[in-house]
Scaffold this motif. Sequence first.
Motif, PDB file in Angstrom:
ATOM      1  N   SER A  57      75.105  78.429  15.759  1.00  0.00           N
ATOM      2  CA  SER A  57      75.277  77.286  16.649  1.00  0.00           C
ATOM      3  C   SER A  57      73.952  76.971  17.324  1.00  0.00           C
ATOM      4  CB  SER A  57      76.330  77.594  17.717  1.00  0.00           C
ATOM      5  OG  SER A  57      75.855  78.625  18.576  1.00  0.00           O
ATOM      6  N   SER A  58      73.891  75.805  17.957  1.00  0.00           N
ATOM      7  CA  SER A  58      72.688  75.442  18.715  1.00  0.00           C
ATOM      8  C   SER A  58      72.461  76.418  19.862  1.00  0.00           C
ATOM      9  CB  SER A  58      72.816  74.015  19.258  1.00  0.00           C
ATOM     10  OG  SER A  58      72.910  73.084  18.222  1.00  0.00           O
ATOM     11  N   ALA A  59      73.538  76.842  20.501  1.00  0.00           N
ATOM     12  CA  ALA A  59      73.424  77.767  21.622  1.00  0.00           C
ATOM     13  C   ALA A  59      72.835  79.100  21.167  1.00  0.00           C
ATOM     14  CB  ALA A  59      74.788  77.986  22.262  1.00  0.00           C
ATOM     15  N   GLU A  60      73.256  79.565  20.012  1.00  0.00           N
ATOM     16  CA  GLU A  60      72.716  80.821  19.496  1.00  0.00           C
ATOM     17  C   GLU A  60      71.241  80.677  19.152  1.00  0.00           C
ATOM     18  OE1 GLU A  60      73.106  83.634  15.556  1.00  0.00           O
ATOM     19  OE2 GLU A  60      74.903  82.558  16.225  1.00  0.00           O
ATOM     20  N   ALA A  80      62.025  74.714  15.404  1.00  0.00           N
ATOM     21  CA  ALA A  80      63.488  74.648  15.453  1.00  0.00           C
ATOM     22  C   ALA A  80      63.980  73.223  15.259  1.00  0.00           C
ATOM     23  CB  ALA A  80      63.987  75.210  16.782  1.00  0.00           C
ATOM     24  N   ALA A  81      63.249  72.264  15.783  1.00  0.00           N
ATOM     25  CA  ALA A  81      63.644  70.863  15.601  1.00  0.00           C
ATOM     26  C   ALA A  81      63.602  70.489  14.128  1.00  0.00           C
ATOM     27  CB  ALA A  81      62.724  69.952  16.404  1.00  0.00           C
ATOM     28  N   MET A  82      62.543  70.911  13.443  1.00  0.00           N
ATOM     29  CA  MET A  82      62.482  70.654  12.007  1.00  0.00           C
ATOM     30  C   MET A  82      63.666  71.319  11.306  1.00  0.00           C
ATOM     31  SD  MET A  82      59.556  71.762   9.247  1.00  0.00           S
ATOM     32  CE  MET A  82      59.786  71.419   7.500  1.00  0.00           C
ATOM     33  N   GLY A  83      63.922  72.593  11.664  1.00  0.00           N
ATOM     34  CA  GLY A  83      65.035  73.304  11.059  1.00  0.00           C
ATOM     35  C   GLY A  83      66.372  72.656  11.358  1.00  0.00           C
ATOM     36  N   ALA A  84      66.530  72.141  12.580  1.00  0.00           N
ATOM     37  CA  ALA A  84      67.792  71.503  12.969  1.00  0.00           C
ATOM     38  C   ALA A  84      68.044  70.244  12.141  1.00  0.00           C
ATOM     39  CB  ALA A  84      67.761  71.164  14.456  1.00  0.00           C
ATOM     40  N   VAL A  85      66.988  69.464  11.906  1.00  0.00           N
ATOM     41  CA  VAL A  85      67.147  68.248  11.109  1.00  0.00           C
ATOM     42  C   VAL A  85      67.486  68.610   9.659  1.00  0.00           C
ATOM     43  CG1 VAL A  85      65.993  66.185  10.227  1.00  0.00           C
ATOM     44  CG2 VAL A  85      65.626  66.895  12.590  1.00  0.00           C
ATOM     45  N   ILE A  86      66.810  69.627   9.121  1.00  0.00           N
ATOM     46  CA  ILE A  86      67.110  70.080   7.761  1.00  0.00           C
ATOM     47  C   ILE A  86      68.556  70.577   7.692  1.00  0.00           C
ATOM     48  CG2 ILE A  86      66.534  71.758   5.965  1.00  0.00           C
ATOM     49  CD1 ILE A  86      64.339  69.705   6.293  1.00  0.00           C
ATOM     50  N   HIS A  87      68.961  71.355   8.694  1.00  0.00           N
ATOM     51  CA  HIS A  87      70.341  71.867   8.775  1.00  0.00           C
ATOM     52  C   HIS A  87      71.336  70.708   8.762  1.00  0.00           C
ATOM     53  CE1 HIS A  87      73.959  72.847  11.143  1.00  0.00           C
ATOM     54  NE2 HIS A  87      73.853  74.076  10.665  1.00  0.00           N
ATOM     55  N   ASP A  88      71.087  69.705   9.583  1.00  0.00           N
ATOM     56  CA  ASP A  88      72.023  68.583   9.709  1.00  0.00           C
ATOM     57  C   ASP A  88      72.106  67.749   8.441  1.00  0.00           C
ATOM     58  OD1 ASP A  88      72.488  69.430  12.272  1.00  0.00           O
ATOM     59  OD2 ASP A  88      71.367  67.822  13.251  1.00  0.00           O
ATOM     60  N   ALA A  89      71.062  67.821   7.606  1.00  0.00           N
ATOM     61  CA  ALA A  89      71.045  67.044   6.371  1.00  0.00           C
ATOM     62  C   ALA A  89      71.876  67.691   5.264  1.00  0.00           C
ATOM     63  CB  ALA A  89      69.601  66.861   5.881  1.00  0.00           C
ATOM     64  N   LEU A  90      72.270  68.962   5.448  1.00  0.00           N
ATOM     65  CA  LEU A  90      73.073  69.653   4.447  1.00  0.00           C
ATOM     66  C   LEU A  90      74.502  69.122   4.461  1.00  0.00           C
ATOM     67  CD1 LEU A  90      71.885  73.331   5.088  1.00  0.00           C
ATOM     68  CD2 LEU A  90      71.241  71.857   3.166  1.00  0.00           C
ATOM     69  N   PRO A  91      75.156  69.062   3.322  1.00  0.00           N
ATOM     70  CA  PRO A  91      76.552  68.603   3.281  1.00  0.00           C
ATOM     71  C   PRO A  91      77.448  69.444   4.187  1.00  0.00           C
ATOM     72  CG  PRO A  91      75.644  68.742   1.066  1.00  0.00           C
ATOM     73  CD  PRO A  91      74.636  69.383   1.988  1.00  0.00           C
ATOM     74  N   GLY A  92      78.255  68.782   4.987  1.00  0.00           N
ATOM     75  CA  GLY A  92      79.180  69.493   5.854  1.00  0.00           C
ATOM     76  C   GLY A  92      78.568  70.042   7.125  1.00  0.00           C
ATOM     77  N   GLY A  94      76.028  69.357  10.744  1.00  0.00           N
ATOM     78  CA  GLY A  94      75.653  68.319  11.696  1.00  0.00           C
ATOM     79  C   GLY A  94      75.665  68.838  13.111  1.00  0.00           C
ATOM     80  N   GLY A  95      75.044  68.082  14.002  1.00  0.00           N
ATOM     81  CA  GLY A  95      75.071  68.409  15.424  1.00  0.00           C
ATOM     82  C   GLY A  95      74.042  69.402  15.901  1.00  0.00           C
ATOM     83  N   ARG A  96      73.253  69.980  15.008  1.00  0.00           N
ATOM     84  CA  ARG A  96      72.285  71.003  15.436  1.00  0.00           C
ATOM     85  C   ARG A  96      71.156  70.389  16.267  1.00  0.00           C
ATOM     86  NH1 ARG A  96      72.009  76.113  13.398  1.00  0.00           N
ATOM     87  NH2 ARG A  96      74.274  75.759  13.497  1.00  0.00           N
ATOM     88  N   LEU A  97      70.621  69.241  15.828  1.00  0.00           N
ATOM     89  CA  LEU A  97      69.544  68.596  16.590  1.00  0.00           C
ATOM     90  C   LEU A  97      70.064  68.105  17.931  1.00  0.00           C
ATOM     91  CD1 LEU A  97      66.651  67.523  16.807  1.00  0.00           C
ATOM     92  CD2 LEU A  97      67.436  65.425  15.684  1.00  0.00           C
ATOM     93  N   ALA A  98      71.226  67.468  17.948  1.00  0.00           N
ATOM     94  CA  ALA A  98      71.795  66.971  19.208  1.00  0.00           C
ATOM     95  C   ALA A  98      72.045  68.125  20.163  1.00  0.00           C
ATOM     96  CB  ALA A  98      73.093  66.217  18.929  1.00  0.00           C
ATOM     97  N   GLY A  99      72.526  69.234  19.639  1.00  0.00           N
ATOM     98  CA  GLY A  99      72.768  70.400  20.482  1.00  0.00           C
ATOM     99  C   GLY A  99      71.487  70.959  21.057  1.00  0.00           C
ATOM    100  N   LEU A 100      70.436  70.930  20.262  1.00  0.00           N
ATOM    101  CA  LEU A 100      69.137  71.428  20.718  1.00  0.00           C
ATOM    102  C   LEU A 100      68.610  70.568  21.862  1.00  0.00           C
ATOM    103  CD1 LEU A 100      67.202  73.731  19.793  1.00  0.00           C
ATOM    104  CD2 LEU A 100      66.016  72.022  18.417  1.00  0.00           C
ATOM    105  N   LEU A 101      68.735  69.260  21.717  1.00  0.00           N
ATOM    106  CA  LEU A 101      68.221  68.344  22.733  1.00  0.00           C
ATOM    107  C   LEU A 101      69.067  68.327  24.005  1.00  0.00           C
ATOM    108  CD1 LEU A 101      67.094  65.320  20.551  1.00  0.00           C
ATOM    109  CD2 LEU A 101      65.646  66.599  22.141  1.00  0.00           C
ATOM    110  N   SER A 102      70.323  68.693  23.904  1.00  0.00           N
ATOM    111  CA  SER A 102      71.186  68.686  25.087  1.00  0.00           C
ATOM    112  C   SER A 102      71.147  70.012  25.843  1.00  0.00           C
ATOM    113  CB  SER A 102      72.636  68.372  24.688  1.00  0.00           C
ATOM    114  OG  SER A 102      73.160  69.390  23.850  1.00  0.00           O
ATOM    115  N   GLY A 103      70.568  71.043  25.234  1.00  0.00           N
ATOM    116  CA  GLY A 103      70.459  72.342  25.891  1.00  0.00           C
ATOM    117  C   GLY A 103      69.082  72.514  26.511  1.00  0.00           C
TER     118      GLY A 103
END
Length: 328
Positions: A57-60, A80-92, A94-103
Amino acid sequence: MSTAFGALRRRLLTPPISETTMKVRGFHVKNTESKKRLEQVGETFLQGYAFAVEAGSSAEAEELLETVPRDFRGFAYEGAAMGAVIHDALPGHGGRLAGLLSGRGRYHDYMIHVGIGWAMARLPRPLWPDIRTTDPLLRWLALDGFGFHQAYFKTSAYVRDPSPPAPFRWNGGHNHYTANAIDQGIGRALWFVGGTDPDTVAGLIRSYSEPRHADLWAGAGLACAYAGGATEQELALFARQAGEHRWALAQGAAFAAEARVRAGLVSEHTHLASRVVCGVSVEQASRMCNGLRPSVASRNALPAYENWRRDISARLASESTLRKGADQ
Protein backbone atom coordinates in the motif's frame (compact mmCIF):
# COMPACT_ATOMS: atom_id res chain seq x y z
CA MET A 1 3.10 -5.86 4.35
CA SER A 2 4.81 -6.70 1.07
CA THR A 3 3.42 -9.79 -0.63
CA ALA A 4 5.12 -12.39 -2.78
CA PHE A 5 3.55 -10.64 -5.77
CA GLY A 6 4.98 -7.34 -4.56
CA ALA A 7 8.45 -8.87 -4.32
CA LEU A 8 8.03 -10.21 -7.85
CA ARG A 9 6.99 -6.75 -9.07
CA ARG A 10 10.12 -5.35 -7.52
CA ARG A 11 12.40 -7.92 -9.18
CA LEU A 12 10.77 -7.49 -12.56
CA LEU A 13 10.35 -3.72 -12.61
CA THR A 14 13.30 -2.23 -10.70
CA PRO A 15 16.30 -1.23 -12.86
CA PRO A 16 19.67 -2.62 -11.70
CA ILE A 17 21.69 -0.37 -9.37
CA SER A 18 24.69 -0.74 -11.67
CA GLU A 19 22.86 1.52 -14.15
CA THR A 20 23.44 4.47 -11.80
CA THR A 21 27.21 4.10 -11.39
CA MET A 22 29.49 6.76 -12.82
CA LYS A 23 31.50 4.13 -14.70
CA VAL A 24 28.48 2.66 -16.47
CA ARG A 25 27.06 6.09 -17.26
CA GLY A 26 30.43 7.41 -18.44
CA PHE A 27 30.11 10.55 -16.33
CA HIS A 28 33.01 12.79 -15.31
CA VAL A 29 34.58 11.91 -11.95
CA LYS A 30 35.84 14.95 -10.04
CA ASN A 31 37.00 13.06 -6.99
CA THR A 32 36.14 10.03 -4.89
CA GLU A 33 33.89 11.96 -2.52
CA SER A 34 31.65 13.47 -5.21
CA LYS A 35 31.54 10.13 -7.06
CA LYS A 36 30.35 8.38 -3.90
CA ARG A 37 27.71 11.04 -3.27
CA LEU A 38 26.25 11.00 -6.77
CA GLU A 39 26.17 7.22 -6.84
CA GLN A 40 24.40 7.18 -3.49
CA VAL A 41 21.79 9.55 -4.92
CA GLY A 42 21.16 7.10 -7.75
CA GLU A 43 21.09 4.11 -5.43
CA THR A 44 18.63 5.85 -3.10
CA PHE A 45 16.39 6.80 -6.00
CA LEU A 46 16.14 3.15 -7.01
CA GLN A 47 15.55 2.15 -3.40
CA GLY A 48 12.56 4.48 -3.26
CA TYR A 49 11.35 3.16 -6.60
CA ALA A 50 11.53 -0.40 -5.27
CA PHE A 51 9.63 0.55 -2.10
CA ALA A 52 6.76 1.91 -4.20
CA VAL A 53 6.42 -1.08 -6.51
CA GLU A 54 6.87 -3.74 -3.82
CA ALA A 55 4.84 -2.33 -0.92
CA GLY A 56 1.33 -3.55 -0.34
CA SER A 57 0.00 0.00 0.00
CA SER A 58 1.00 3.65 -0.20
CA ALA A 59 1.11 3.78 3.59
CA GLU A 60 3.54 0.88 3.72
CA ALA A 61 5.73 2.47 1.05
CA GLU A 62 5.70 5.69 3.08
CA GLU A 63 6.89 3.89 6.21
CA LEU A 64 9.83 2.49 4.27
CA LEU A 65 10.64 5.86 2.69
CA GLU A 66 10.79 7.51 6.11
CA THR A 67 13.64 5.17 7.10
CA VAL A 68 15.95 6.63 4.44
CA PRO A 69 18.65 8.99 5.82
CA ARG A 70 17.40 12.59 5.79
CA ASP A 71 19.97 13.97 3.35
CA PHE A 72 18.89 11.47 0.69
CA ARG A 73 15.22 10.95 1.56
CA GLY A 74 13.97 13.37 -1.09
CA PHE A 75 15.61 11.26 -3.79
CA ALA A 76 13.86 8.20 -2.39
CA TYR A 77 10.50 9.98 -2.71
CA GLU A 78 11.43 10.98 -6.27
CA GLY A 79 12.10 7.34 -7.09
CA ALA A 80 8.94 6.28 -5.30
CA ALA A 81 6.90 8.60 -7.49
CA MET A 82 8.31 6.94 -10.59
CA GLY A 83 7.58 3.54 -9.06
CA ALA A 84 4.05 4.59 -8.09
CA VAL A 85 3.25 5.66 -11.66
CA ILE A 86 4.67 2.41 -13.04
CA HIS A 87 2.65 0.48 -10.41
CA ASP A 88 -0.56 2.30 -11.35
CA ALA A 89 -0.01 1.53 -15.04
CA LEU A 90 -0.17 -2.23 -14.39
CA PRO A 91 -3.50 -3.96 -15.09
CA GLY A 92 -5.67 -4.05 -12.00
CA HIS A 93 -3.53 -1.55 -10.11
CA GLY A 94 -4.08 2.07 -9.17
CA GLY A 95 -4.07 4.69 -6.46
CA ARG A 96 -0.40 4.41 -5.50
CA LEU A 97 0.58 7.89 -6.77
CA ALA A 98 -2.53 9.53 -5.28
CA GLY A 99 -1.83 7.82 -1.98
CA LEU A 100 1.75 9.02 -2.02
CA LEU A 101 0.71 12.62 -2.63
CA SER A 102 -1.99 12.57 0.04
CA GLY A 103 0.33 11.20 2.74
CA ARG A 104 3.75 12.42 3.84
CA GLY A 105 4.66 12.67 0.21
CA ARG A 106 2.79 15.97 0.07
CA TYR A 107 5.83 17.51 1.80
CA HIS A 108 7.99 16.14 -1.02
CA ASP A 109 5.71 17.34 -3.80
CA TYR A 110 8.55 18.97 -5.76
CA MET A 111 10.42 15.67 -5.95
CA ILE A 112 7.30 13.59 -6.56
CA HIS A 113 6.34 15.66 -9.59
CA VAL A 114 9.89 15.20 -10.92
CA GLY A 115 9.55 11.44 -10.40
CA ILE A 116 6.35 11.40 -12.46
CA GLY A 117 8.44 12.63 -15.38
CA TRP A 118 10.86 9.72 -14.98
CA ALA A 119 7.95 7.34 -15.41
CA MET A 120 6.70 9.25 -18.46
CA ALA A 121 10.11 8.69 -20.04
CA ARG A 122 9.77 4.93 -19.53
CA LEU A 123 6.08 4.32 -20.27
CA PRO A 124 4.20 4.38 -23.59
CA ARG A 125 2.21 7.60 -23.86
CA PRO A 126 -1.20 5.85 -23.42
CA LEU A 127 -0.05 4.74 -19.95
CA TRP A 128 1.01 8.19 -18.75
CA PRO A 129 -0.86 9.43 -15.70
CA ASP A 130 -3.38 12.22 -16.12
CA ILE A 131 -1.10 15.12 -15.25
CA ARG A 132 -4.14 17.41 -14.98
CA THR A 133 -4.93 15.86 -11.60
CA THR A 134 -1.65 17.15 -10.14
CA ASP A 135 -0.60 20.60 -8.89
CA PRO A 136 -1.11 23.14 -11.73
CA LEU A 137 2.24 24.83 -11.03
CA LEU A 138 4.45 21.95 -9.94
CA ARG A 139 3.27 19.66 -12.74
CA TRP A 140 5.87 21.39 -14.94
CA LEU A 141 8.48 19.59 -12.85
CA ALA A 142 7.32 16.36 -14.49
CA LEU A 143 8.87 17.63 -17.71
CA ASP A 144 11.97 18.54 -15.70
CA GLY A 145 12.08 14.90 -14.60
CA PHE A 146 11.57 13.74 -18.19
CA GLY A 147 14.50 15.88 -19.34
CA PHE A 148 16.71 14.66 -16.51
CA HIS A 149 15.97 11.04 -17.39
CA GLN A 150 16.80 11.56 -21.06
CA ALA A 151 20.10 13.33 -20.36
CA TYR A 152 21.04 10.80 -17.65
CA PHE A 153 20.27 7.64 -19.63
CA LYS A 154 20.59 8.90 -23.23
CA THR A 155 23.63 11.06 -22.65
CA SER A 156 25.08 10.71 -26.14
CA ALA A 157 21.96 12.11 -27.79
CA TYR A 158 21.01 14.70 -25.17
CA VAL A 159 24.39 15.90 -23.86
CA ARG A 160 27.45 14.87 -25.85
CA ASP A 161 25.88 15.67 -29.20
CA PRO A 162 23.00 17.96 -28.26
CA SER A 163 20.55 18.80 -30.98
CA PRO A 164 17.55 21.15 -30.94
CA PRO A 165 14.73 19.75 -28.80
CA ALA A 166 12.02 17.89 -30.69
CA PRO A 167 8.44 19.13 -30.37
CA PHE A 168 6.82 17.69 -27.26
CA ARG A 169 3.11 17.75 -26.57
CA TRP A 170 1.25 16.89 -23.38
CA ASN A 171 -2.03 17.80 -21.72
CA GLY A 172 -0.44 19.86 -18.94
CA GLY A 173 -0.77 23.15 -20.85
CA HIS A 174 1.30 25.62 -22.90
CA ASN A 175 2.92 23.20 -25.34
CA HIS A 176 5.14 26.02 -26.62
CA TYR A 177 6.90 25.96 -23.22
CA THR A 178 7.52 22.21 -22.88
CA ALA A 179 11.04 22.39 -24.38
CA ASN A 180 12.02 24.96 -21.74
CA ALA A 181 10.86 22.76 -18.88
CA ILE A 182 12.64 19.74 -20.38
CA ASP A 183 15.84 21.79 -20.69
CA GLN A 184 15.62 22.63 -17.00
CA GLY A 185 15.75 18.90 -16.31
CA ILE A 186 18.63 18.43 -18.73
CA GLY A 187 20.50 21.19 -16.91
CA ARG A 188 19.90 19.41 -13.61
CA ALA A 189 21.30 16.20 -15.10
CA LEU A 190 24.41 18.05 -16.28
CA TRP A 191 25.41 18.48 -12.63
CA PHE A 192 25.59 14.67 -12.50
CA VAL A 193 27.10 14.16 -15.96
CA GLY A 194 29.78 16.71 -15.06
CA GLY A 195 30.46 15.07 -11.70
CA THR A 196 29.71 18.31 -9.72
CA ASP A 197 32.79 19.89 -11.31
CA PRO A 198 31.89 23.56 -12.01
CA ASP A 199 34.25 23.88 -14.99
CA THR A 200 32.99 20.67 -16.59
CA VAL A 201 29.32 21.47 -16.02
CA ALA A 202 29.71 25.04 -17.31
CA GLY A 203 31.46 23.68 -20.40
CA LEU A 204 28.62 21.25 -21.02
CA ILE A 205 26.06 24.06 -20.79
CA ARG A 206 28.03 26.20 -23.22
CA SER A 207 27.93 23.37 -25.78
CA TYR A 208 24.20 23.99 -26.26
CA SER A 209 22.77 26.80 -28.34
CA GLU A 210 22.64 30.09 -26.44
CA PRO A 211 18.82 30.39 -26.26
CA ARG A 212 18.79 27.24 -24.13
CA HIS A 213 21.37 28.42 -21.59
CA ALA A 214 19.06 30.14 -19.09
CA ASP A 215 16.97 27.01 -18.55
CA LEU A 216 20.06 24.80 -18.38
CA TRP A 217 21.68 27.05 -15.78
CA ALA A 218 18.48 27.04 -13.72
CA GLY A 219 18.41 23.26 -13.70
CA ALA A 220 22.06 23.08 -12.72
CA GLY A 221 21.35 25.55 -9.91
CA LEU A 222 18.64 23.32 -8.51
CA ALA A 223 20.97 20.31 -8.61
CA CYS A 224 23.95 22.01 -7.00
CA ALA A 225 21.79 23.11 -4.06
CA TYR A 226 19.69 19.96 -3.67
CA ALA A 227 22.19 17.20 -4.49
CA GLY A 228 25.31 19.01 -3.31
CA GLY A 229 28.86 17.89 -4.02
CA ALA A 230 30.63 21.25 -4.39
CA THR A 231 32.71 23.38 -2.05
CA GLU A 232 32.12 27.05 -1.33
CA GLN A 233 34.91 28.03 -3.73
CA GLU A 234 33.49 25.80 -6.46
CA LEU A 235 30.00 27.23 -6.04
CA ALA A 236 31.35 30.78 -6.21
CA LEU A 237 33.19 29.88 -9.41
CA PHE A 238 30.06 28.26 -10.82
CA ALA A 239 28.04 31.41 -10.14
CA ARG A 240 30.64 33.56 -11.90
CA GLN A 241 30.67 31.25 -14.91
CA ALA A 242 26.90 31.61 -15.27
CA GLY A 243 27.50 35.20 -16.38
CA GLU A 244 24.29 36.83 -17.59
CA HIS A 245 22.38 33.75 -16.41
CA ARG A 246 23.56 34.23 -12.84
CA TRP A 247 20.05 34.75 -11.50
CA ALA A 248 18.57 31.87 -13.47
CA LEU A 249 21.12 29.72 -11.64
CA ALA A 250 20.05 31.30 -8.35
CA GLN A 251 16.36 30.68 -9.08
CA GLY A 252 17.05 26.97 -9.46
CA ALA A 253 18.95 26.94 -6.19
CA ALA A 254 16.05 28.76 -4.50
CA PHE A 255 13.65 26.04 -5.68
CA ALA A 256 15.98 23.48 -4.11
CA ALA A 257 15.99 25.43 -0.86
CA GLU A 258 12.19 25.55 -0.80
CA ALA A 259 11.91 21.84 -1.61
CA ARG A 260 14.21 20.90 1.26
CA VAL A 261 12.64 23.34 3.74
CA ARG A 262 9.15 22.09 2.89
CA ALA A 263 10.24 18.49 3.44
CA GLY A 264 12.20 19.29 6.61
CA LEU A 265 15.38 17.95 5.01
CA VAL A 266 17.69 20.97 4.86
CA SER A 267 21.32 19.91 4.56
CA GLU A 268 24.54 21.79 5.08
CA HIS A 269 25.24 21.86 1.36
CA THR A 270 21.85 23.50 0.78
CA HIS A 271 22.64 26.17 3.37
CA LEU A 272 25.95 26.72 1.59
CA ALA A 273 24.51 26.87 -1.93
CA SER A 274 21.73 29.21 -0.86
CA ARG A 275 24.21 31.61 0.69
CA VAL A 276 26.75 31.49 -2.15
CA VAL A 277 24.49 31.11 -5.20
CA CYS A 278 21.31 32.90 -4.07
CA GLY A 279 22.95 35.38 -1.72
CA VAL A 280 20.29 34.73 0.94
CA SER A 281 19.70 32.14 3.64
CA VAL A 282 17.81 28.93 2.98
CA GLU A 283 14.88 30.27 4.99
CA GLN A 284 14.83 33.53 3.02
CA ALA A 285 14.96 31.67 -0.29
CA SER A 286 12.09 29.44 0.80
CA ARG A 287 9.96 32.39 1.91
CA MET A 288 10.70 34.13 -1.37
CA CYS A 289 9.47 31.14 -3.40
CA ASN A 290 6.32 30.90 -1.32
CA GLY A 291 5.67 34.62 -1.24
CA LEU A 292 5.96 34.96 -5.02
CA ARG A 293 4.00 31.81 -5.82
CA PRO A 294 1.26 32.91 -8.25
CA SER A 295 -2.28 31.78 -8.77
CA VAL A 296 -2.85 29.27 -11.52
CA ALA A 297 -3.95 31.95 -13.98
CA SER A 298 -1.15 33.31 -16.15
CA ARG A 299 -0.76 37.04 -16.66
CA ASN A 300 0.65 36.67 -20.18
CA ALA A 301 1.36 34.07 -22.85
CA LEU A 302 3.78 32.25 -20.56
CA PRO A 303 2.61 29.63 -18.05
CA ALA A 304 2.27 30.84 -14.47
CA TYR A 305 5.17 28.53 -13.60
CA GLU A 306 7.56 30.48 -15.82
CA ASN A 307 6.30 33.81 -14.49
CA TRP A 308 6.98 32.46 -11.00
CA ARG A 309 10.54 31.50 -11.93
CA ARG A 310 11.20 34.89 -13.49
CA ASP A 311 9.81 36.72 -10.48
CA ILE A 312 12.11 34.75 -8.18
CA SER A 313 15.12 35.51 -10.38
CA ALA A 314 14.27 39.20 -10.45
CA ARG A 315 13.77 39.35 -6.69
CA LEU A 316 17.10 37.63 -6.01
CA ALA A 317 18.87 40.03 -8.37
CA SER A 318 17.16 42.99 -6.71
CA GLU A 319 18.12 41.80 -3.23
CA SER A 320 21.73 41.49 -4.35
CA THR A 321 21.74 45.03 -5.76
CA LEU A 322 20.27 46.40 -2.52
CA ARG A 323 22.92 44.63 -0.44
CA LYS A 324 25.72 45.97 -2.62
CA GLY A 325 24.30 49.48 -2.32
CA ALA A 326 24.12 49.19 1.46
CA ASP A 327 27.73 48.02 1.62
CA GLN A 328 29.06 51.00 -0.32
